[in-house]
Design a protein around this motif. Structure first.
Motif, PDB file in Angstrom:
ATOM      1  N   MET A   1       0.826  -1.379   0.014  1.00 25.26           N
ATOM      2  CA  MET A   1      -0.107  -0.123  -0.016  1.00 25.26           C
ATOM      3  C   MET A   1       0.924   1.251  -0.014  1.00 25.26           C
ATOM      4  SD  MET A   1      -3.242  -0.666   2.517  1.00 25.26           S
ATOM      5  CE  MET A   1      -3.858  -2.425   2.559  1.00 25.26           C
ATOM      6  N   ASN A   2       0.068   2.405  -0.330  1.00 25.29           N
ATOM      7  CA  ASN A   2       1.028   3.611  -0.491  1.00 25.29           C
ATOM      8  C   ASN A   2       0.709   4.493   0.704  1.00 25.29           C
ATOM      9  OD1 ASN A   2       2.879   5.130  -2.008  1.00 25.29           O
ATOM     10  ND2 ASN A   2       1.416   6.053  -3.177  1.00 25.29           N
ATOM     11  N   HIS A   3       0.278   4.238   1.884  1.00 21.75           N
ATOM     12  CA  HIS A   3       0.094   4.962   2.737  1.00 21.75           C
ATOM     13  C   HIS A   3       1.207   5.884   3.219  1.00 21.75           C
ATOM     14  CE1 HIS A   3      -3.758   3.393   2.977  1.00 21.75           C
ATOM     15  NE2 HIS A   3      -3.519   2.286   3.403  1.00 21.75           N
ATOM     16  N   ASN A   4       0.846   7.213   3.655  1.00 20.69           N
ATOM     17  CA  ASN A   4       1.981   8.043   4.068  1.00 20.69           C
ATOM     18  C   ASN A   4       3.178   8.089   3.265  1.00 20.69           C
ATOM     19  OD1 ASN A   4       0.365   8.529   6.505  1.00 20.69           O
ATOM     20  ND2 ASN A   4       1.358   6.950   7.604  1.00 20.69           N
ATOM     21  N   LYS A   5       2.882   8.171   2.023  1.00 22.09           N
ATOM     22  CA  LYS A   5       3.903   8.349   0.883  1.00 22.09           C
ATOM     23  C   LYS A   5       3.705   9.728   0.344  1.00 22.09           C
ATOM     24  CE  LYS A   5       6.098   4.260   1.780  1.00 22.09           C
ATOM     25  NZ  LYS A   5       5.460   4.153   3.105  1.00 22.09           N
ATOM     26  N   SER A   6       4.526  10.594   0.504  1.00 24.18           N
ATOM     27  CA  SER A   6       4.115  12.126   0.068  1.00 24.18           C
ATOM     28  C   SER A   6       4.896  12.441  -1.340  1.00 24.18           C
ATOM     29  CB  SER A   6       4.672  13.057   1.003  1.00 24.18           C
ATOM     30  OG  SER A   6       6.047  12.994   1.072  1.00 24.18           O
ATOM     31  N   TYR A   7       5.657  11.587  -1.746  1.00 23.39           N
ATOM     32  CA  TYR A   7       6.313  11.806  -3.277  1.00 23.39           C
ATOM     33  C   TYR A   7       6.496  10.357  -4.061  1.00 23.39           C
ATOM     34  CZ  TYR A   7      10.671  10.818  -0.758  1.00 23.39           C
ATOM     35  OH  TYR A   7      11.561  10.377   0.145  1.00 23.39           O
ATOM     36  N   ARG A   8       6.658  10.521  -5.250  1.00 21.37           N
ATOM     37  CA  ARG A   8       7.051   9.432  -5.955  1.00 21.37           C
ATOM     38  C   ARG A   8       8.733   9.408  -6.248  1.00 21.37           C
ATOM     39  NH1 ARG A   8       2.744  11.924  -7.804  1.00 21.37           N
ATOM     40  NH2 ARG A   8       0.959  10.746  -8.348  1.00 21.37           N
ATOM     41  N   LYS A   9       9.267   8.299  -6.082  1.00 21.55           N
ATOM     42  CA  LYS A   9      10.851   8.091  -6.268  1.00 21.55           C
ATOM     43  C   LYS A   9      11.188   8.182  -7.558  1.00 21.55           C
ATOM     44  CE  LYS A   9      11.708   5.825  -1.879  1.00 21.55           C
ATOM     45  NZ  LYS A   9      12.300   4.585  -1.271  1.00 21.55           N
ATOM     46  N   LEU A  10      10.591   7.808  -8.625  1.00 20.09           N
ATOM     47  CA  LEU A  10      10.883   8.073  -9.743  1.00 20.09           C
ATOM     48  C   LEU A  10      12.271   7.293 -10.343  1.00 20.09           C
ATOM     49  CD1 LEU A  10      10.227  11.751 -10.498  1.00 20.09           C
ATOM     50  CD2 LEU A  10       8.694   9.748 -10.978  1.00 20.09           C
ATOM     51  N   GLY A  11      12.613   6.185  -9.689  1.00 19.02           N
ATOM     52  CA  GLY A  11      13.830   5.346  -9.876  1.00 19.02           C
ATOM     53  C   GLY A  11      15.231   6.148  -9.707  1.00 19.02           C
ATOM     54  N   ARG A  12      15.128   7.300  -9.041  1.00 16.97           N
ATOM     55  CA  ARG A  12      16.306   7.766  -9.075  1.00 16.97           C
ATOM     56  C   ARG A  12      16.737   7.980  -7.639  1.00 16.97           C
ATOM     57  NH1 ARG A  12      15.793   7.927 -13.693  1.00 16.97           N
ATOM     58  NH2 ARG A  12      15.541   9.714 -15.227  1.00 16.97           N
ATOM     59  N   ARG A  13      17.930   8.344  -7.276  1.00 20.56           N
ATOM     60  CA  ARG A  13      18.611   8.797  -5.952  1.00 20.56           C
ATOM     61  C   ARG A  13      17.895  10.183  -5.725  1.00 20.56           C
ATOM     62  NH1 ARG A  13      24.546   6.029  -5.468  1.00 20.56           N
ATOM     63  NH2 ARG A  13      23.686   4.060  -5.951  1.00 20.56           N
TER      64      ARG A  13
ATOM     65  N   ARG B   1       5.946  11.554 -13.970  1.00 20.95           N
ATOM     66  CA  ARG B   1       6.739  12.737 -13.800  1.00 20.95           C
ATOM     67  C   ARG B   1       6.223  13.981 -14.010  1.00 20.95           C
ATOM     68  NH1 ARG B   1      12.028  11.297 -17.604  1.00 20.95           N
ATOM     69  NH2 ARG B   1      12.972   9.667 -16.213  1.00 20.95           N
ATOM     70  N   ALA B   2       4.890  14.076 -14.900  1.00 21.36           N
ATOM     71  CA  ALA B   2       4.074  15.050 -14.953  1.00 21.36           C
ATOM     72  C   ALA B   2       3.495  15.300 -13.563  1.00 21.36           C
ATOM     73  CB  ALA B   2       3.159  15.101 -15.903  1.00 21.36           C
ATOM     74  N   LYS B   3       2.898  14.418 -13.047  1.00 20.11           N
ATOM     75  CA  LYS B   3       2.097  14.481 -11.737  1.00 20.11           C
ATOM     76  C   LYS B   3       3.145  15.095 -10.529  1.00 20.11           C
ATOM     77  CE  LYS B   3      -1.470  11.203 -12.674  1.00 20.11           C
ATOM     78  NZ  LYS B   3      -1.998   9.935 -12.132  1.00 20.11           N
ATOM     79  N   GLU B   4       4.207  14.452 -10.488  1.00 14.89           N
ATOM     80  CA  GLU B   4       5.178  15.059  -9.409  1.00 14.89           C
ATOM     81  C   GLU B   4       5.756  16.250  -9.807  1.00 14.89           C
ATOM     82  OE1 GLU B   4       6.873  14.459  -6.306  1.00 14.89           O
ATOM     83  OE2 GLU B   4       5.691  13.059  -7.064  1.00 14.89           O
TER      84      GLU B   4
END
Length: 116
Positions: free
Chosen positions: A1-13, A40-43
């Motif tokens: 689940m994606n609870h309490n995750k405020s951003y996407r990691k996008l496969g990057r450091r 990426r657009a959503k982020e």
């Protein structure tokens, strides 16, 4: 689940992700329209709308905060001189994401993000 995750990691450091978001924000503000993946657009929407909101407030502190993130004088000047007056009456929602087709190479969903 994606609870309490405020951003996407996008496969990057973290440093690469921040640099990518900076450059994409600069490109979006300068060109007012770019094509990228949907994720990426959503982020990117978060960063672009925050910069325009800083421009609407218009103080020296907000100008310096925008410059501290973007590090690009022409883009910061455009935010404060052109975009802030344009969106003065609008309470958020400065960007629009339009889904297009899929990319041939890896079948990722593509989208156009533009300033409204």
């Amino acid at each position: 689940m994606n609870h309490n995750k405020s951003y996407r990691k996008l496969g990057r450091r973290p440093a690469q992700r921040k640099a990518m978001m900076k450059s994409m924000t600069i490109s979006l503000i300068q060109n007012e329209r770019i094509e990228t993946t949907v994720t990426r657009a959503k982020e990117l929407r978060k960063f672009a709308e925050k910069m325009i909101t800083l421009g609407k407030k218009g103080s020296i502190h907000n100008r310096r905060t925008a410059f501290a993130f973007l590090r690009h004088e022409e883009t910061v000047a455009k935010i404060f001189k052109e975009l802030a007056p344009k969106y003065a009456e609008r309470n958020g929602g400065y960007t629009r994401i339009i889904k297009t087709d899929v990319r041939r190479g890896d079948s990722s969903e593509m989208a156009i993000i533009e300033l409204v």
